[in-house]
Design an enzyme around this catalytic site. Sequence first.
Site, short mmCIF file in Angstrom:
data_model
loop_
_atom_site.label_atom_id
_atom_site.label_comp_id
_atom_site.label_asym_id
_atom_site.label_seq_id
_atom_site.Cartn_x
_atom_site.Cartn_y
_atom_site.Cartn_z
N GLU A 24 12.10 -10.20 -0.40
CA GLU A 24 11.70 -10.63 1.08
C GLU A 24 12.44 -11.82 1.41
OE1 GLU A 24 7.87 -9.89 2.35
OE2 GLU A 24 8.01 -10.82 4.32
N HIS A 26 3.30 -5.49 11.88
CA HIS A 26 2.84 -4.41 11.40
C HIS A 26 1.84 -3.91 12.37
CE1 HIS A 26 0.89 -0.88 9.28
NE2 HIS A 26 1.73 -1.11 8.25
N GLU A 50 6.12 7.98 6.47
CA GLU A 50 5.95 6.89 7.39
C GLU A 50 6.95 6.71 8.20
OE1 GLU A 50 5.90 3.30 4.43
OE2 GLU A 50 4.09 4.21 3.56
N GLN A 84 0.79 -1.25 0.06
CA GLN A 84 -0.02 -0.09 -0.17
C GLN A 84 1.05 1.14 -0.04
OE1 GLN A 84 -2.53 -0.08 3.21
NE2 GLN A 84 -3.67 -1.98 2.36
N GLY A 85 1.65 1.38 1.23
CA GLY A 85 2.30 2.66 1.30
C GLY A 85 3.15 3.06 0.33
N GLY A 86 3.97 2.41 -0.36
CA GLY A 86 5.12 2.86 -1.27
C GLY A 86 6.26 2.46 -1.27
N ARG A 96 8.56 1.18 13.72
CA ARG A 96 7.31 -0.07 13.84
C ARG A 96 7.60 -0.90 14.82
NH1 ARG A 96 6.29 -2.29 7.83
NH2 ARG A 96 5.64 -0.08 7.54
N ARG A 142 13.03 -3.48 9.87
CA ARG A 142 13.14 -2.95 8.53
C ARG A 142 12.32 -1.36 8.67
NH1 ARG A 142 9.01 -2.95 4.48
NH2 ARG A 142 7.66 -4.04 5.75
N HIS A 162 4.03 -9.39 9.52
CA HIS A 162 4.02 -8.54 8.16
C HIS A 162 5.17 -8.86 7.23
CE1 HIS A 162 3.06 -5.24 5.60
NE2 HIS A 162 4.23 -4.51 5.90
P1 FAD Z 1 6.36 -11.61 -3.28
O1 FAD Z 1 5.77 -10.27 -3.94
O2 FAD Z 1 5.73 -11.89 -2.05
O3 FAD Z 1 6.26 -12.65 -4.40
C1 FAD Z 1 6.71 -13.85 -4.01
C2 FAD Z 1 6.51 -14.76 -5.14
O4 FAD Z 1 6.92 -16.33 -5.04
C3 FAD Z 1 4.78 -14.96 -5.63
O5 FAD Z 1 4.62 -15.14 -6.86
C4 FAD Z 1 4.62 -16.28 -5.09
O6 FAD Z 1 3.45 -17.24 -5.60
C5 FAD Z 1 5.79 -17.05 -5.42
N1 FAD Z 1 6.10 -18.26 -4.54
C6 FAD Z 1 6.43 -18.54 -3.47
N2 FAD Z 1 6.56 -19.70 -3.25
C7 FAD Z 1 6.77 -20.42 -4.19
C8 FAD Z 1 6.88 -21.63 -4.56
N3 FAD Z 1 7.27 -22.52 -3.81
N4 FAD Z 1 6.85 -21.79 -5.96
C9 FAD Z 1 6.73 -21.06 -6.93
N5 FAD Z 1 6.36 -19.80 -6.53
C10 FAD Z 1 6.46 -19.34 -5.28
N6 FAD Z 1 6.71 -3.01 1.50
C11 FAD Z 1 7.17 -1.65 0.95
O7 FAD Z 1 8.45 -1.53 0.70
N7 FAD Z 1 6.10 -0.77 0.83
C12 FAD Z 1 4.99 -0.91 1.17
O8 FAD Z 1 4.00 -0.02 1.19
C13 FAD Z 1 4.47 -2.32 1.50
N8 FAD Z 1 3.12 -2.55 1.91
C14 FAD Z 1 2.92 -3.83 1.94
C15 FAD Z 1 1.62 -4.08 2.40
C16 FAD Z 1 1.15 -5.46 2.62
C17 FAD Z 1 -0.19 -5.82 2.74
C18 FAD Z 1 2.26 -6.71 2.67
C19 FAD Z 1 1.72 -8.16 2.73
C20 FAD Z 1 3.48 -6.15 2.32
C21 FAD Z 1 3.81 -4.84 2.18
N9 FAD Z 1 5.32 -4.74 1.99
C22 FAD Z 1 5.37 -3.38 1.60
C23 FAD Z 1 6.32 -5.55 1.82
C24 FAD Z 1 6.47 -5.86 0.30
O9 FAD Z 1 5.39 -5.90 -0.33
C25 FAD Z 1 7.06 -7.29 0.22
O10 FAD Z 1 8.31 -7.32 0.96
C26 FAD Z 1 7.52 -7.44 -1.29
O11 FAD Z 1 6.57 -7.31 -2.10
C27 FAD Z 1 8.47 -8.65 -1.40
O12 FAD Z 1 8.56 -9.04 -2.97
P2 FAD Z 1 8.99 -10.19 -3.31
O13 FAD Z 1 9.26 -10.19 -4.89
O14 FAD Z 1 10.26 -10.68 -2.50
O15 FAD Z 1 7.92 -11.27 -3.00
C1 SIN Z 2 2.21 0.12 4.87
O1 SIN Z 2 1.72 0.57 3.90
O2 SIN Z 2 2.13 0.48 6.07
C2 SIN Z 2 3.45 -0.87 4.59
C3 SIN Z 2 4.70 -0.33 4.38
C4 SIN Z 2 5.90 -1.24 4.53
O3 SIN Z 2 5.39 -2.29 4.88
O4 SIN Z 2 6.75 -1.06 4.18
#
Ligand code: FAD
Ligand code: SIN
Length: 538
Positions: free
Chosen positions: A369, A238, A116, A46-48, A284, A380, A345
Amino acid sequence: MRFDSDFLLIGSGIGGLTFALQVADHGTVSIITKKSDSESNTNYAQGGIAAVESLDDSFSSHIEDTLISGAGLCKREVVEQVVKDGPACIQQLMRWGVHFSKKDEDADKHLALGREGGHSHDRIVHASDRTGAEVENALLEQIKNHPNIRIFPNHAAVELILTQNPTSSARHCIGAYILDAETREVHVFAAKITLLATGGCGHIYLHTTNPEIATGDGIAMAYRAGAVVANLEFMQFHPTTLYHPEAKSFLISEAVRGFGAILRTCSGAAFMKKYHPLGELAPRDIVARAIDREMKLSGDPYVLLDLTHLDTDKVKSRFPYIFQRCLDYYIDVTKDPIPVVPAAHYMCGGVKTSLDGRSSIPGLYATGEVACTGLHGANRLASNSLLEALVISRRAAKSSVAELGETAAIPDSIAPWEKPGRLDSEEWILISHDRVEIQSLMWDYVGIVRSNHRLARANRRMKLILSEIDDFYRRSTMGEEIVELRNLALVAQLIVKSAIMRKESRGLHYTTDYPERDDVKWKKDTLLRRPRSIRRIA
Ligand code: FAD
Ligand code: SIN
């Protein structure tokens, strides 16, 4: 069946997709993803994205804020690099078609910047209150148009494939065994470079902001393969998710507090200033612990997030998604304070990598992540995770393209998947039962506040649950549910182990038995690696 490509990417969130777009001109790319292509934590952000974009901000200020939040465990060189690469990554996202909110949509080219917790300047680049969905959709659009990229939805990685390098004792990652969720067959996906971009593990806990894909698969696979994993005790909670029986931990963005919302007890008292001079915008971990404490003091099941004093039109136009989702539950946030509770979170630890995303296993990279690069330390800073994924994927793409030319051909003979289990559906009830048992146990004993007694209890329970699940996994036919349960249980146990190892309180790890930070003994990462004798080789 066997599928070969130069790059095998596991995960289709921001980490996997941005890496794909930067290597695809240099080789063939297979992207494996567990559910539909967009289902990821990224999609719900959401946040950015934190980045230095205004003239009164500076790299040194963003670096300082990140180091303070990380409570002494951030790697300074990683923080500096990630922060400095931020603005270029934002530009790259815009070239890929991401539309961020502007200060003035008609007249102004400048990005609107939110605030934030823990940030001393406005620096959160966002797309309204649905930044993640905007980024995810734009990236998928680019991916679909690239001839070298093939995406496999509803395919889950089960295990990494390692081979012995003939010229040294090092084992090399040469792909992964992948389960097709529809046919339930497991295929060999071989590749010169494998990237873990599997995201987080929020579903280890009973209450989480994460979608259901977040079961820690990447950490579990890497650990089983012998990679070093780090700092798993630092699970970030969170502070503010909607408290409602039907809302499944819907996030109320920290940007809402950045906009002026106030945290109150159910009797209406604002309390954050008691805990930190920055009040609602404290880091946080401090806000989550303060809420936890106020809930314990009052006995109320939630606290209130109050926006009712803010300009109604501005609230609606800055947070249209949050406004609408709350209204779906009959809460008009411009008139009623929002009941909120903390929820699991973000995993700050993960597969230990270099700044270029290299894990301790040659041929295996990690980004986003699932990785632990040293940026976040013990806590974080808000909106630094999308930033980290962008920067590390960019650097990992560069490094792996260079490595591609030097990598030996993929071996012709890779053993097909073998798992003789025959047991099916009648025992599937065990899976859902075990999943909830782990989630409850982690929530109750390994949550925001920990103690020796609770951790020891969790450890004993987890050992038993894990051995039962391992036995069940061996006997059962393959399915996504058992694959996830096995990973979730292993990562839960690794979190417990790491929490037991750290005998101090720091950042997100708070224990009543060692309430102080101890820089003499504990200013170091918690590292775990599976003993060599029990790792899998192709
Ligand atoms: P993800 O985006 O989680 O992608 C993981 C991928 O791996 C998915 O496609 C999943 O299906 C796939 N996968 C997992 N296991 C397997 C498997 N065994 N086989 C095949 N595929 C698999 N961070 C910020 O910086 N700003 C924000 O505003 C923010 N808001 C957030 C709000 C919410 C509600 C949440 C939950 C998180 C938020 N975060 C935010 C954190 C941030 O979104 C994540 O840390 C980030 O998107 C992670 O990206 P990623 O590519 O590592 O993983
Ligand atoms: C949020 O929008 O509060 C999430 C931001 C983050 O997880 O970094």
